[in-house]
Scaffold this active site. Structure first.
Site, short mmCIF file in Angstrom:
data_model
loop_
_atom_site.label_atom_id
_atom_site.label_comp_id
_atom_site.label_asym_id
_atom_site.label_seq_id
_atom_site.Cartn_x
_atom_site.Cartn_y
_atom_site.Cartn_z
N CYS A 8 0.66 -1.08 0.11
CA CYS A 8 0.02 0.11 0.23
C CYS A 8 0.78 1.47 -0.48
O CYS A 8 2.16 0.92 -0.17
CB CYS A 8 -0.89 0.14 0.75
SG CYS A 8 -0.31 0.38 2.41
N ASN A 11 1.80 2.01 4.35
CA ASN A 11 2.68 0.36 5.39
C ASN A 11 1.88 0.59 6.85
O ASN A 11 2.84 0.40 7.40
CB ASN A 11 3.98 -0.21 4.93
CG ASN A 11 3.94 -1.37 5.46
OD1 ASN A 11 5.42 -1.66 6.27
ND2 ASN A 11 3.36 -1.96 5.41
N CYS A 13 -1.15 1.13 7.50
CA CYS A 13 -3.26 0.09 7.59
C CYS A 13 -3.09 -0.76 6.71
O CYS A 13 -3.14 -1.47 7.52
CB CYS A 13 -3.57 1.70 7.04
SG CYS A 13 -2.86 3.13 8.84
N ARG A 14 -3.45 -0.16 5.72
CA ARG A 14 -3.73 -1.19 4.37
C ARG A 14 -2.86 -3.14 4.14
O ARG A 14 -3.29 -3.77 4.67
CB ARG A 14 -4.14 -0.83 3.19
CG ARG A 14 -5.79 -0.16 3.29
CD ARG A 14 -5.48 0.57 1.89
NE ARG A 14 -4.19 1.41 2.07
CZ ARG A 14 -4.39 2.49 1.16
NH1 ARG A 14 -5.24 2.04 -0.46
NH2 ARG A 14 -2.91 3.18 0.38
N SER A 15 -1.62 -2.15 4.31
CA SER A 15 -0.98 -3.78 3.56
C SER A 15 -1.14 -4.20 5.16
O SER A 15 -0.69 -5.36 5.01
CB SER A 15 0.13 -2.87 2.90
OG SER A 15 1.05 -2.44 3.32
N ASP A 118 -8.59 3.99 1.04
CA ASP A 118 -7.53 4.20 2.16
C ASP A 118 -8.28 4.58 3.65
O ASP A 118 -9.00 5.98 3.23
CB ASP A 118 -5.97 5.32 1.65
CG ASP A 118 -5.14 5.18 2.90
OD1 ASP A 118 -5.23 4.95 3.40
OD2 ASP A 118 -4.17 5.71 2.13
P1 4NP Z 1 -2.00 3.22 4.31
O1 4NP Z 1 -2.52 4.77 4.18
O2 4NP Z 1 -1.40 3.15 2.91
O3 4NP Z 1 -3.01 1.91 3.66
O4 4NP Z 1 -1.06 2.45 5.31
C1 4NP Z 1 -1.85 5.52 4.79
C2 4NP Z 1 -0.88 5.95 5.68
C3 4NP Z 1 -0.32 7.09 6.02
C4 4NP Z 1 -0.34 8.13 5.13
C5 4NP Z 1 -0.78 7.73 3.76
C6 4NP Z 1 -1.70 6.44 3.49
N1 4NP Z 1 0.05 8.76 5.17
O5 4NP Z 1 0.45 9.87 3.72
O6 4NP Z 1 1.52 9.13 5.54
#
Ligand code: 4NP
Length: 146
Positions: A8, A11, A13-15, A118
């Protein structure tokens, strides 16, 4: 041994959710030993951080166990370490094309046939959990056929 890396953006939340949910799913099927499962992000924004607390809360609600996590950005050298890079959204695929810079992209796939929203932005971690759960079941069925 099938080696899967969930991907994702951050790294956190989703992955990592997909990683621990897949491990739990495979454990229940008695197939844990046949797979190596991990996760990476395409950005370095959250490097070193643990799973985002609201994501942990949803995993707790569904009885999914997890260990301490260190968010890690994917690098070019990861390409040869995995059989499949399973992405949460199409923009992750574009990022992997840029990072890997190789011609054979057959091992880069989407978890669902559409983007998994997301929760960092939507704040709806339950919908993300349900989408990932659906994706994991269909991924497992596909892997059993390939
Ligand atoms: P993820 O979510 O891609 O599912 O881990 C996010 C977590 C942090 C950020 C973006 C997406 N960020 O911009 O910090």
């Amino acid at each position: 041994m099938i080696r899967i890396c969930f991907v994702c953006l951050g790294n956190i939340c989703r992955s990592p959710m997909a990683e621990v949910m897949m491990k739990s799913f495979l454990k229940e099927k008695g197939e844990g030993a046949n797979y190596y499962i991990t996760s990476r992000g395409t950005s370095s924004e959250e490097e070193g951080n643990d799973i985002y607390p609201p994501a942990k809360k949803i995993l707790d609600l569904h009885g999914i166990e997890y260990d301490k996590h260190f968010a890690t950005k994917i690098v070019k050298e990861d390409y040869n370490q995995f059989d499949y890079f399973v992405c949460m959204e199409k923009s992750n695929i574009d990022s992997l094309f840029r990072i890997f810079q190789i011609k054979d992209y057959s091992k880069i796939i989407l978890l669902l046939d559409r983007d998994i929203s997301d929760p960092w932005y939507t704040r709806n971690f339950e919908i993300t959990y349900q989408d990932i759960s659906k994706g994991i079941k269909s991924l497992y069925e596909k892997l059993s056929m390939w």
